[in-house]
Design an enzyme around this catalytic site. Structure first.
Site, short mmCIF file in Angstrom:
data_model
loop_
_atom_site.label_atom_id
_atom_site.label_comp_id
_atom_site.label_asym_id
_atom_site.label_seq_id
_atom_site.Cartn_x
_atom_site.Cartn_y
_atom_site.Cartn_z
N SER A 211 49.69 34.13 33.94
CA SER A 211 49.52 33.15 34.58
C SER A 211 50.36 32.84 33.25
O SER A 211 50.83 33.22 32.20
CB SER A 211 47.83 33.05 33.47
N TYR B 192 40.55 36.03 27.97
CA TYR B 192 41.47 36.03 29.93
C TYR B 192 42.63 35.47 29.26
O TYR B 192 43.63 36.58 29.87
CB TYR B 192 41.19 34.48 30.37
N1 LIG Z 1 43.91 30.11 40.55
C1 LIG Z 1 44.32 30.21 39.23
O1 LIG Z 1 44.15 28.89 38.63
C2 LIG Z 1 45.49 30.94 38.72
C3 LIG Z 1 45.89 30.66 37.78
C4 LIG Z 1 46.98 31.43 37.28
C5 LIG Z 1 46.51 33.33 37.53
N2 LIG Z 1 46.14 33.48 38.34
C6 LIG Z 1 45.88 34.74 38.71
O2 LIG Z 1 45.95 35.16 39.49
C7 LIG Z 1 45.09 36.56 40.21
C8 LIG Z 1 44.01 35.36 41.81
O3 LIG Z 1 43.37 34.50 41.19
P1 LIG Z 1 42.71 33.65 42.33
O4 LIG Z 1 42.98 32.43 41.81
O5 LIG Z 1 43.44 34.17 44.03
O6 LIG Z 1 41.95 34.80 42.52
P2 LIG Z 1 39.87 34.43 43.92
O7 LIG Z 1 40.20 33.28 44.41
O8 LIG Z 1 39.15 34.13 42.30
O9 LIG Z 1 40.47 35.58 44.02
C9 LIG Z 1 40.27 37.17 43.52
C10 LIG Z 1 40.56 38.43 44.37
O10 LIG Z 1 40.37 39.23 43.50
C11 LIG Z 1 39.24 40.07 44.09
N3 LIG Z 1 38.61 40.76 43.13
C12 LIG Z 1 37.89 40.31 42.09
N4 LIG Z 1 36.86 40.93 41.39
C13 LIG Z 1 37.66 42.25 42.05
C14 LIG Z 1 36.66 44.09 42.08
N5 LIG Z 1 35.52 44.04 40.79
N6 LIG Z 1 37.06 44.85 42.09
C15 LIG Z 1 37.90 44.71 43.75
N7 LIG Z 1 38.70 43.25 43.81
C16 LIG Z 1 37.81 41.85 43.26
C17 LIG Z 1 38.09 39.17 44.60
O11 LIG Z 1 36.87 39.54 46.04
P3 LIG Z 1 36.03 39.66 45.95
O12 LIG Z 1 35.05 39.11 44.58
O13 LIG Z 1 35.43 39.99 47.21
O14 LIG Z 1 36.39 41.14 45.41
C18 LIG Z 1 39.26 38.34 44.84
O15 LIG Z 1 39.95 38.67 46.49
C19 LIG Z 1 43.70 36.30 39.05
O16 LIG Z 1 44.24 37.90 38.00
C20 LIG Z 1 44.02 35.20 38.41
O17 LIG Z 1 43.97 35.57 36.74
C21 LIG Z 1 45.27 32.22 38.78
#
Ligand SMILES: NC(=O)c1ccc[n+]([C@@H]2O[C@H](COP(=O)([O-])OP(=O)(O)OC[C@H]3O[C@@H](n4cnc5c(N)ncnc54)[C@H](OP(=O)(O)O)[C@@H]3O)[C@@H](O)[C@H]2O)c1
Length: 295
Positions: free
Chosen positions: A144, A157
């Site tokens: 990130s 985080y």
């Molecule tokens: N969105 C942003 O603004 C942003 C920016 C920079 C970086 N990121 C990073 O990008 C990555 C993905 O983020 P996103 O925005 O796509 O988040 P998201 O929409 O909340 O998706 C998270 C994914 O991880 C799974 N997950 C969460 N906890 C889990 C567990 N204990 N076991 C197995 N699967 C799990 C969720 O499915 P379930 O809940 O069904 O398990 C979902 O598939 C993260 O590492 C985040 O820190 C996000």
């Protein structure tokens, strides 16, 4: 069990049921490779798999909580039982929490370390030796822009993402000339459920910063990985945010991030039980005023 030579390559996307992980899975499946989606919710997994099947791709799902002790072993067993090997690992499962570190539940904060750091490290280290032996494949780790600075009021985080970037960039260097790539992807805010679930979207910082689409991030992540990039920063605003954080001294940057991530209505970290503004006598923060003027 199938002999190693008979196994087929798969892209394993942990956190592949929604958000950035799902978008990367869609892009990888379009390349004609089998995709394995791992996440907890069977319904979200089924919906994500349907999209890939409809587009003509090949997909498998594993409903699994990565916080269980033997999660990586379960994924390895699933792959070999289905005649697959992990050619590319995408670590996209992760979460964050906005709020004061002294007030947020300890278990939820340690959970960030368990998922964003421990599970990612375990999977990466388990699958890399096989990739190196085959001289192909690699890992995409979701970092990130938060990996470039400490982040008051999202302390765990930001720290977890600092680990992800450092770990990934070091591995990228170690694996030169092995045929294996480790790419860290460092987006700014992306329009996914992450922002709502973490509470980040209630902070002025995330209202000010432009958000990009998960498919935009996925296309750049996949293309960057395929061309062997160490770091992919998708979008101009994310690049600018990183330049600003690298130019400002910590004495200015950290109070600024703290002010933009704290809300005056948040409970005060001092433990008095009062709201921050009541404890410190602050008027509604100027950052919040600027944001509400913009609508
Ligand atoms: N969105 C942003 O603004 C942003 C920016 C920079 C970086 N990121 C990073 O990008 C990555 C993905 O983020 P996103 O925005 O796509 O988040 P998201 O929409 O909340 O998706 C998270 C994914 O991880 C799974 N997950 C969460 N906890 C889990 C567990 N204990 N076991 C197995 N699967 C799990 C969720 O499915 P379930 O809940 O069904 O398990 C979902 O598939 C993260 O590492 C985040 O820190 C996000």
């Amino acid at each position: 069990m199938t002999a190693e030579s008979e196994l087929r390559p798969a892209v394993v996307v942990v956190g592949g049921s929604r958000g950035i992980g799902k978008a990367i899975a869609d892009v990888a499946a379009r390349d004609g490779v089998a995709v394995v989606l791992v996440a907890r919710s069977p319904d979200d997994l089924a919906a994500a798999a349907d999209d890939i099947l409809t587009a003509g791709g090949e997909v498998f799902t594993v409903a699994l909580d990565l916080l269980t002790d033997d999660a990586a072993v379960q994924i390895e067993s699933f792959l070999s039982a289905n005649g697959l090997f992990c050619d590319v690992l995408v670590n996209s499962a992760g979460y964050g929490l906005r709020g004061s570190a002294t007030l947020l539940p300890v278990g939820d904060q340690v959970g960030i370390v368990d998922l964003n750091i421990r599970a990612l490290t375990d999977l990466t280290l388990r699958f890399l030796p096989g990739m190196v032996a085959r001289g192909r494949g690699g890992v995409i780790n979701l970092g990130s822009v938060a990996s470039f600075t400490p982040g008051p009021y999202m302390a765990l985080y930001y720290a977890s993402k600092g680990f992800v970037r450092s770990f990934s960039e070091a591995l990228h260097q170690e694996l030169q000339r092995t045929g294996v790539t480790v790419t860290c992807v460092a987006p700014g805010p992306v329009s996914t459920e992450f922002l709502e679930r973490s509470g980040a979207n209630r902070a002025a910082l995330f209202k000010v910063l432009p958000k990009v689409d998960s498919h935009y991030v996925a296309e750049r992540a996949w293309r960057g990985f395929k061309s062997g990039r160490r770091l992919v920063i998708p979008g101009i605003s994310a690049k600018l945010a990183i330049v600003v954080t690298s130019l400002l001294p910590s004495a200015i940057l950290l109070p600024l991030i703290g002010r933009l991530q704290r809300r005056s209505n948040d409970p005060c970290p001092c433990g008095s039980g009062k709201k921050y503004k009541a404890c410190h006598g602050v008027r509604r923060g100027s950052a919040e005023r600027v944001v509400s003027k913009r609508g």
